[in-house]
Every structure is written in structure tokens, then in C-alpha cells.
Motif scaffolding. Structure first.
Motif, PDB file in Angstrom:
ATOM      1  N   TRP A  17      40.238  41.069  44.092  1.00 18.40           N
ATOM      2  CA  TRP A  17      41.828  41.471  43.685  1.00 18.40           C
ATOM      3  C   TRP A  17      41.641  42.545  42.693  1.00 18.40           C
ATOM      4  O   TRP A  17      40.665  43.087  42.150  1.00 18.40           O
ATOM      5  CB  TRP A  17      42.009  40.307  42.735  1.00 18.40           C
ATOM      6  CG  TRP A  17      41.066  39.586  41.812  1.00 18.40           C
ATOM      7  CD1 TRP A  17      40.279  38.670  41.948  1.00 18.40           C
ATOM      8  CD2 TRP A  17      41.014  40.086  40.344  1.00 18.40           C
ATOM      9  NE1 TRP A  17      39.387  38.393  40.911  1.00 18.40           N
ATOM     10  CE2 TRP A  17      39.863  39.285  39.910  1.00 18.40           C
ATOM     11  CE3 TRP A  17      41.251  41.306  39.720  1.00 18.40           C
ATOM     12  CZ2 TRP A  17      39.075  39.556  38.539  1.00 18.40           C
ATOM     13  CZ3 TRP A  17      40.748  41.447  38.378  1.00 18.40           C
ATOM     14  CH2 TRP A  17      39.900  40.585  37.950  1.00 18.40           C
TER      15      TRP A  17
ATOM     16  N   ARG B  56      42.691  34.630  42.226  1.00 20.49           N
ATOM     17  CA  ARG B  56      43.794  34.943  41.448  1.00 20.49           C
ATOM     18  C   ARG B  56      44.318  33.622  41.019  1.00 20.49           C
ATOM     19  O   ARG B  56      44.307  32.416  41.802  1.00 20.49           O
ATOM     20  CB  ARG B  56      44.910  35.540  42.568  1.00 20.49           C
ATOM     21  CG  ARG B  56      44.393  36.854  42.974  1.00 20.49           C
ATOM     22  CD  ARG B  56      44.981  38.092  41.886  1.00 20.49           C
ATOM     23  NE  ARG B  56      46.147  38.082  41.304  1.00 20.49           N
ATOM     24  CZ  ARG B  56      47.132  38.978  41.803  1.00 20.49           C
ATOM     25  NH1 ARG B  56      46.795  39.594  43.158  1.00 20.49           N
ATOM     26  NH2 ARG B  56      48.483  38.929  41.166  1.00 20.49           N
ATOM     27  N   SER B  70      39.178  35.376  46.757  1.00 19.93           N
ATOM     28  CA  SER B  70      39.657  36.581  47.419  1.00 19.93           C
ATOM     29  C   SER B  70      39.028  36.081  49.058  1.00 19.93           C
ATOM     30  O   SER B  70      39.760  36.851  49.828  1.00 19.93           O
ATOM     31  CB  SER B  70      39.108  37.933  47.099  1.00 19.93           C
ATOM     32  OG  SER B  70      39.436  38.244  45.847  1.00 19.93           O
ATOM     33  N   GLY B 101      44.059  37.757  37.685  1.00 20.01           N
ATOM     34  CA  GLY B 101      42.740  37.816  38.429  1.00 20.01           C
ATOM     35  C   GLY B 101      41.739  37.044  37.393  1.00 20.01           C
ATOM     36  O   GLY B 101      42.154  37.312  35.941  1.00 20.01           O
TER      37      GLY B 101
END
Lengths: 136, 200
Positions: A17, B56, B70, B101
């Protein structure tokens, strides 16, 4: 091989991310933030021409993808075994940099661990720590 | 002889029993560097660590974070009073938000939940070049991507080639290579700076 003393940090790789999303799977094509892996400045001849640890006086053995190193955090003595998955850190950009915990110091960046590996032996928020690296 | 209680048993008991942990436990500090130093990890070099998670945050409820990794894997992460949380600085659970995150380390319980020792929210550790310097901002070139890094007065610090951290970031110049530890602003190309490491 005698233990190599220097500095360690961490890097993200693989699916990720935020700004890490652009990093990819590393020079070996296998790198994942959640695995016990690391980047090594002399992972290949091509890698070495980028990282140039020799320009900082660091003599580093060439080791390829998948090779095991064991890194010890000199701040607390904890240790982790990881395999090479990427090229780095770029030692020459921080030549002479030194990190200490009391009298335990390391100079020059010699290894970057994945978040999973680094967080076993140090807090990710520490960013940079003195370490030693060996092969057994 | 009194049996020695290790972190795994302590966290498992706390989570499974529903009891909160007091910050300072009989094991001493729960700070990650102290906590993890004594703990052996049976994970093979190169292998994924089951006691680590990233992703996340998609939901927060009753001391539990749900996060989408992810790689698409869903993680349930249990936060106790003993969990250390970092979000630009050490903070508390109520500062964690959906969309953040995170990386988390702890103990994987039999039901698959990760009982967290530590959670690092939005943490990034970027190697970059300084492309421009603005008022309280650094514009970074990170793997071809532009990142806007904000200086947080009273918090952001710089380490200039081994010197002790200082709040003066004025020595950071365009073209210099830096390592920036900070916190990402979700869904943007911006971060807040915790520490900048700059070479001489």
C-alpha cells in the motif's frame, strides 16, 4: 567469514500500500514485505556497480538470490535469518554514516531487511540500527 | 518453581480471556525492541512470517482491526492494552482509522486472529532524492514517483550523517539522497516526516 558490522534499515517490496506500491518484487523477483528476506549490496556484478560498498571501504562477499544471511541487532542482541531477494542498500550514498547504541556502533549501510524481518529484531519506527551480519 | 510465562501465553490469555492488559506487565516493557529480543522465531529464512501482517484497514470494532492484505488476504488483528501503536509517533487505538495502511506483529492465535504486540500505522521508510524544497515541505523523487513530505513542527527531525537528531531541517538541499521515515496520508502522494536521514 567474520561477521560484517554496519548499519541496517528496512524496505518494503511486493504487493503493498501507499508509496510502497511502486516498489515491485525486487531484483530477484521474489521479494515480499511479509517474508524473511533482505536486500544485499553485492547480490550481483550489476548490483555492485550501483551500490559500490567498496567506495566506503566495505569489503562485501558476492552472494546471489536466495543466499542466507543472519543479522544481529547490536542494540539488543536479537537475530534473524533471511534470504537475499533484492539489491541494496545503496551503500555509497551514505558513506561513513554511523549508528550507535551506547558503545555498540556500526558504520555504512550493509543490509536492508523486509518489514517482517526487521520487526522481529527492532521496531520499524527505529528506521536505522547498528548490526552485524554473518552466514551461520 | 513458578512456571515462566512467555509473551505468547500472556497475549493469548489476555485475548482469549477478554481481559485487558496493563501497559507495564510482569514481563516488563512491551516496547517492541525489548519484547522481541527474547523471542525465538521458528520461521525459515525466506519464508512468510505468520506472526506478521500488513494491509489496509477496512473495519474497526471492539478492539479488533480487520485489514485487507496487499495480496488480498484478510487479517483480523486484536488490539490489547499492551499493544504499542505508532502513527507518526506512539499513539492510541482511537487514532487508527479505516483506510490506514499498517504493519502488525504479534502472536497468531488458533482462530487465526493476530494478537498484536505492535502496530505501525501508515509507516513508510523511503529512499529518495530531494527534488525541491518548499516551506515546510520536501518534494521527493522516489522510484520515479513524486512524494510531498510535510515537516511537522515540533516532531520532524533530521539526522545529518550520524549526528544526533535535530529539528533543523534547513540543511536538506535539492539533489541530496535521503532516507525518510514517516507516515503516509492515505490515498495521496503525501507523507508526514518523522525522521530524515541525510548523508554528508
Amino acid at each position: 567469514m567474520a561477521a560484517l558490522v554496519g548499519e541496517m534499515s528496512w524496505f518494503c517490496c511486493g504487493n503493498a500500500w501507499g508509496p510502497c506500491g511502486s516498489t515491485g518484487r525486487g531484483a530477484c523477483g521474489t521479494c515480499n514485505s511479509g517474508n524473511y528476506q533482505h536486500a544485499w549490496p553485492n547480490a550481483s556484478a550489476a548490483c555492485f556497480t550501483i551500490t559500490r560498498p567498496d567506495s566506503c571501504g566495505v569489503n562485501m562477499t558476492r552472494r546471489g538470490c536466495g543466499f542466507r544471511h543472519y543479522t544481529t541487532n547490536l542494540c539488543n542482541g536479537s537475530r534473524i535469518g533471511t534470504t537475499i531477494a533484492d539489491c541494496g542498500p545503496q551503500t555509497d550514498l551514505f558513506c561513513g554514516e554511523r549508528s550507535c547504541c551506547g558503545s555498540a556502533c556500526g558504520s555504512n549501510r550493509i543490509i536492508d531487511l523486509t518489514p517482517a524481518a526487521y520487526s522481529v529484531i527492532a521496531s520499524l519506527s527505529s528506521g536505522l540500527r547498528p548490526c552485524s551480519v554473518d552466514t551461520v | 518453581m513458578t512456571p515462566k510465562m512467555d509473551r505468547r501465553r500472556l497475549l493469548s490469555t489476555a485475548v482469549l480471556g477478554g481481559a485487558g492488559l496493563v501497559g507495564a506487565t510482569a514481563l516488563g516493557s512491551l516496547a517492541p525492541e525489548a519484547a522481541f529480543a527474547a523471542e525465538a522465531q521458528p520461521v525459515e529464512p525466506g519464508a512468510p512470517d505468520p506472526n506478521f501482517a500488513e494491509g489496509r484497514i477496512s473495519k474497526i470494532s471492539a478492539g479488533t482491526l480487520l485489514a485487507t492484505g496487499s495480496d488480498g488476504v484478510l487479517h483480523s488483528i486484536r488490539v490489547t492494552d499492551g499493544t504499542s501503536i505508532w502513527k507518526l509517533y506512539p499513539t492510541t487505538f482511537d487514532q487508527v482509522a479505516v483506510g490506514d495502511g499498517m504493519y502488525a506483529r504479534g502472536v497468531r492465535l488458533p482462530d487465526g486472529t493476530l494478537a498484536a504486540d505492535s502496530i505501525w500505522v501508515n509507516i513508510v521508510n523511503l529512499h529518495a532524492h530531494i527534488a525541491a524544497v518548499g516551506r515546510n515541505t520536501l518534494h521527493l523523487d522516489h522510484k520515479g514517483q513524486r512524494i510531498v513530505a510535510h515537516v511537522v513542527p515540533g516532531l520532524s527531525a533530521a539526522v545529518y550523517n550520524s549526528t544526533p537528531a535535530v529539528s533543523d531541517l534547513s540543511l536538506l538541499k535539492v539533489g541530496r539522497h535521503v532516507q525518510v521515515l514517516g507516515a503516509w496520508h492515505p490515498d495521496t502522494n503525501e507523507i508526514s516526516i518523522a525522521t530524515v536521514y541525510a548523508a554528508a
